[in-house]
Motif scaffolding. Structure first.
Motif, mmCIF file in Angstrom:
data_model
loop_
_atom_site.group_PDB
_atom_site.id
_atom_site.type_symbol
_atom_site.label_atom_id
_atom_site.label_comp_id
_atom_site.label_asym_id
_atom_site.label_seq_id
_atom_site.Cartn_x
_atom_site.Cartn_y
_atom_site.Cartn_z
ATOM 1 N N ALA A 96 1.087 16.332 1.471
ATOM 2 C CA ALA A 96 1.557 17.350 2.102
ATOM 3 C C ALA A 96 3.028 16.874 3.006
ATOM 4 N N ARG A 97 2.964 15.666 3.527
ATOM 5 C CA ARG A 97 4.170 15.011 4.090
ATOM 6 C C ARG A 97 5.245 15.156 3.075
ATOM 7 N N ALA A 98 4.966 14.631 2.010
ATOM 8 C CA ALA A 98 6.306 14.484 1.069
ATOM 9 C C ALA A 98 6.670 15.891 0.682
ATOM 10 N N THR A 150 -1.691 12.644 16.882
ATOM 11 C CA THR A 150 -1.215 13.482 15.697
ATOM 12 C C THR A 150 -0.022 13.906 15.834
ATOM 13 N N ASN A 151 0.655 13.728 14.763
ATOM 14 C CA ASN A 151 2.352 14.467 14.775
ATOM 15 C C ASN A 151 2.045 15.994 14.356
ATOM 16 N N PRO A 152 3.142 16.594 14.876
ATOM 17 C CA PRO A 152 4.153 16.453 15.736
ATOM 18 C C PRO A 152 3.548 16.395 17.081
ATOM 19 N N CYS A 172 2.810 8.461 21.798
ATOM 20 C CA CYS A 172 3.608 8.136 20.691
ATOM 21 C C CYS A 172 3.949 6.719 20.744
ATOM 22 N N ASN A 173 4.290 5.833 19.875
ATOM 23 C CA ASN A 173 4.894 4.558 20.025
ATOM 24 C C ASN A 173 6.192 4.355 20.043
ATOM 25 N N VAL A 174 6.968 5.474 20.080
ATOM 26 C CA VAL A 174 8.456 5.274 20.297
ATOM 27 C C VAL A 174 8.637 4.540 21.586
ATOM 28 N N ASN A 201 8.866 14.685 23.029
ATOM 29 C CA ASN A 201 8.571 13.639 21.859
ATOM 30 C C ASN A 201 9.313 13.452 20.455
ATOM 31 N N HIS A 202 9.811 12.469 20.406
ATOM 32 C CA HIS A 202 10.736 12.063 19.325
ATOM 33 C C HIS A 202 12.019 12.661 19.753
ATOM 34 N N LEU A 203 12.382 12.832 20.927
ATOM 35 C CA LEU A 203 13.629 13.193 21.478
ATOM 36 C C LEU A 203 13.731 12.984 22.909
ATOM 37 N N SER A 231 15.747 0.574 16.253
ATOM 38 C CA SER A 231 15.000 1.629 15.291
ATOM 39 C C SER A 231 13.667 1.292 14.988
ATOM 40 N N MET A 232 13.141 2.087 14.407
ATOM 41 C CA MET A 232 11.626 2.073 13.726
ATOM 42 C C MET A 232 11.956 1.760 12.365
ATOM 43 N N LYS A 233 10.598 1.171 11.754
ATOM 44 C CA LYS A 233 10.650 0.834 10.427
ATOM 45 C C LYS A 233 10.768 2.353 9.655
ATOM 46 N N ASN A 234 10.539 3.443 9.968
ATOM 47 C CA ASN A 234 10.488 4.452 9.152
ATOM 48 C C ASN A 234 11.941 5.521 9.340
ATOM 49 N N ILE A 235 13.080 4.875 10.171
ATOM 50 C CA ILE A 235 14.141 5.526 10.357
ATOM 51 C C ILE A 235 15.050 4.834 9.977
ATOM 52 N N PRO A 254 15.450 6.375 18.726
ATOM 53 C CA PRO A 254 15.649 6.281 17.574
ATOM 54 C C PRO A 254 15.690 7.272 16.779
ATOM 55 N N TYR A 255 14.943 8.552 16.917
ATOM 56 C CA TYR A 255 14.737 9.720 16.279
ATOM 57 C C TYR A 255 16.086 10.592 16.535
ATOM 58 N N HIS A 256 16.759 10.318 17.991
ATOM 59 C CA HIS A 256 18.054 11.146 17.889
ATOM 60 C C HIS A 256 19.100 10.988 17.066
ATOM 61 N N THR A 278 11.180 9.658 -0.956
ATOM 62 C CA THR A 278 11.133 9.964 0.366
ATOM 63 C C THR A 278 10.286 9.015 1.044
ATOM 64 N N ARG A 279 10.265 9.050 2.440
ATOM 65 C CA ARG A 279 9.448 8.069 3.089
ATOM 66 C C ARG A 279 8.135 8.120 2.880
ATOM 67 N N ALA A 280 7.391 9.525 2.684
ATOM 68 C CA ALA A 280 5.924 9.627 2.394
ATOM 69 C C ALA A 280 5.760 8.947 1.128
ATOM 70 N N GLU A 308 4.835 -3.010 8.017
ATOM 71 C CA GLU A 308 5.568 -2.290 7.569
ATOM 72 C C GLU A 308 5.890 -0.843 7.847
ATOM 73 N N ARG A 309 4.701 -0.299 8.583
ATOM 74 C CA ARG A 309 4.629 1.068 8.874
ATOM 75 C C ARG A 309 5.489 1.441 10.014
ATOM 76 N N GLY A 310 5.856 2.452 10.280
ATOM 77 C CA GLY A 310 6.459 2.833 11.494
ATOM 78 C C GLY A 310 5.808 2.749 12.580
ATOM 79 N N GLY A 311 4.508 2.835 12.947
ATOM 80 C CA GLY A 311 3.669 3.040 13.845
ATOM 81 C C GLY A 311 3.423 1.703 14.857
HETATM 82 C C1 G6P Z 1 6.985 6.407 13.927
HETATM 83 C C2 G6P Z 1 6.481 7.583 14.754
HETATM 84 C C3 G6P Z 1 5.096 8.034 14.372
HETATM 85 C C4 G6P Z 1 5.031 8.230 12.961
HETATM 86 C C5 G6P Z 1 5.583 6.785 12.344
HETATM 87 C C6 G6P Z 1 5.524 7.113 10.569
HETATM 88 O O1 G6P Z 1 6.989 4.994 14.707
HETATM 89 O O2 G6P Z 1 6.791 7.248 16.221
HETATM 90 O O3 G6P Z 1 5.022 9.139 15.176
HETATM 91 O O4 G6P Z 1 3.747 8.412 12.820
HETATM 92 O O5 G6P Z 1 6.547 6.516 12.656
HETATM 93 O O6 G6P Z 1 5.551 5.866 10.112
HETATM 94 P P1 G6P Z 1 5.517 5.815 8.813
HETATM 95 O O7 G6P Z 1 5.256 4.257 8.303
HETATM 96 O O8 G6P Z 1 4.262 6.575 8.353
HETATM 97 O O9 G6P Z 1 6.505 6.258 7.981
#
Ligand code: G6P
Length: 440
Positions: A96-98, A150-152, A172-174, A201-203, A231-235, A254-256, A278-280, A308-311
């Motif tokens: 679903a994320r994809a 759980t996001n968002p 959130c881990n940001v 959140n994320h802003l 930045s974060m691994k997913n951005i 980073p989400y900005h 995509t990231r998913a 390696e994950r964004g969390g």
């Molecule tokens: C970030 C966000 C989290 C999100 C994660 C996704 O760090 O703050 O809300 O769930 O990245 O990481 P992923 O590795 O699943 O893309």
């Protein structure tokens, strides 16, 4: 909160992130007397749940901790008598994320799991489920604290606060990652910093930063503009324009980048969706290899591949909060809670992400008053989108859904908003019983 053995219920316990949480509990066992961790997931997640259960059991045995790890698909059993319920599930999984990420890209709009239309689709799927979980908590563990990852996360937390009686805090881990990155660029320990967070959140912005009492806001802005890691691994780490940052006068998260550098981010998303998925779709591969690793009966620690994950740091954010509440530390954490006057231009019941004092009595946001015009416009627009999206998700209201997307700053016009909405509703039909979808 009663002293003594603590029960944690982890909803979405089969997540590949769970070993991180287990490690967080084990690191704090001197002052957090956790006696049971109940991992719960849905039937389709049974296989992953079993793998995580076995790994968590090995991790606990390795350090000789007296913690019972249970795993089941019986959510009510997990919640019953829990002191903390941690929610970290993903309705519809990575598939679903994809789709959340790909639909907007078709219309030249940012495709991201938590911001823009992707986050909106996720909110529609997730909010009814979290409200259902809250009904179980109200009945079976009314004293429990729910810590929601759980996001968002901002929208989910606001829905919970508006529609249930559960004591909850969104996380959130940001913010914790931003603190680590600022510490790295300043060459100091994270604890030496005082950062004033406010936004959504994320802003979220850091409005002011101090190091040992000295205002370092401008220095940090300069370093971020000079390309320091931020930045974060997913951005994708699109470089910031130093002139823009100086003019903004605050440190963006980073989400900005999705909001302030939309063209470049969209371009990058389209390229990488074509080349590597995509990231998913990328995360699906990482997940498959993580679960392969997790099955190794000799593995009894959190493997470093999880980084390696964004969390990153998510378990620190959540277990520090458990500690803050359980041990009534009255320290400052960055959380998602109702505004209650902290940003004086937003309604009291709007959930914001901000620095807050936390104790066993709950969370009290630290007031920042009126934010500068630089920040206020975007903040209010995204909050309007969030409030409409929550109503759409709770009541299955098509008009609210359309207005939510029309108000989202990442969606440039209503023709595209409508096309994206119709695609989202069609592709997610099985997860959206609240919408009457006969006409789509
Ligand atoms: C970030 C966000 C989290 C999100 C994660 C996704 O760090 O703050 O809300 O769930 O990245 O990481 P992923 O590795 O699943 O893309």
């Amino acid at each position: 909160m009663p002293r003594g053995a603590l029960k944690l219920a982890i909803i979405g316990g089969g997540s590949s992130y769970t070993p991180e949480l287990i490690e967080g509990v084990l690191k704090r066992r001197e002052f957090l007397p956790v006696s049971e961790i109940h991992l719960v997931d849905i039937d389709q997640g049974r296989e992953k749940l079993d793998i995580i259960h076995a790994l968590a059991t090995r991790m606990v045995a390795k350090v000789g901790a007296d913690i019972k790890i249970s795993a089941s698909t019986d959510r009510r059993e997990a919640i019953k008598g829990a002191d903390f319920v941690m929610t970290q599930f993903r309705v519809g999984g990575l598939k679903a994320r994809a789709s959340d990420e790909r639909i907007p890209l078709k219309y030249d709009v940012i495709g991201q799991e938590t911001t823009g239309p992707g986050g909106f689709a996720k909110a529609l799927r997730t909010i009814p489920v979290i409200l259902d979980i809250c009904r179980d908590i109200e009945e079976l563990a009314p004293q429990a604290w729910m810590l929601n990852f759980t996001n968002p996360a901002g929208l989910v937390s606001e829905a919970v606060n508006k529609h249930t009686k559960v004591k909850s805090i969104g996380l959130c881990n940001v913010p914790v990652s931003m603190r680590m990155m600022v510490a790295e660029m300043m060459g100091c320990q994270p604890e030496e910093l005082q950062l004033e967070f406010a936004g959504l959140n994320h802003l979220v912005w850091v409005l002011k930063a101090w190091l040992n009492g000295e205002d370092i806001t401008e220095t940090v802005i300069e370093k971020v503009g000079d390309g320091a890691n931020f930045s974060m691994k997913n951005i994708f780490e699109e470089p910031w324009d130093p002139d823009f940052l100086r003019a903004l006068g605050a440190i963006p998260c980073p989400y900005h980048r999705y909001f302030y550098q939309t063209d470049a981010m969209l371009q990058e998303e389209k390229e990488s969706a074509g080349e590597q998925g995509t990231r998913a779709e990328q995360v699906m591969k990482t997940e498959a290899s993580l679960f392969k690793l997790y099955q190794d009966v000799n593995l009894d620690v959190k493997p470093k591949e999880l980084e390696e994950r964004g969390g990153a740091y998510y378990s620190d954010a959540s277990l520090n909060l458990v500690d803050g509440i359980y041990n009534n530390r009255n320290g400052i954490h960055v959380v998602n809670v109702p505004n209650n006057g902290a940003i004086n231009t937003l309604p009291d019941d709007a959930v914001i992400e901000c620095s807050a004092v936390i104790g066993n009595w709950g969370a009290k946001p630290i007031a920042v008053g009126e934010l500068p015009a630089n920040i206020k416009g975007l903040l209010h627009q995204v909050k309007a989108y969030e409030q409409l999206a929550i109503e759409a998700a709770v009541f299955g209201d098509y008009d609210k859904a359309l207005m939510a997307l029309a108000n989202n700053p990442l969606v440039p016009d209503i023709k595209r908003a409508k096309a994206i909405l119709n695609d989202i509703l069609r592709e997610n039909a099985e997860y959206l019983p609240q919408f009457k979808l006969t006409t789509l």
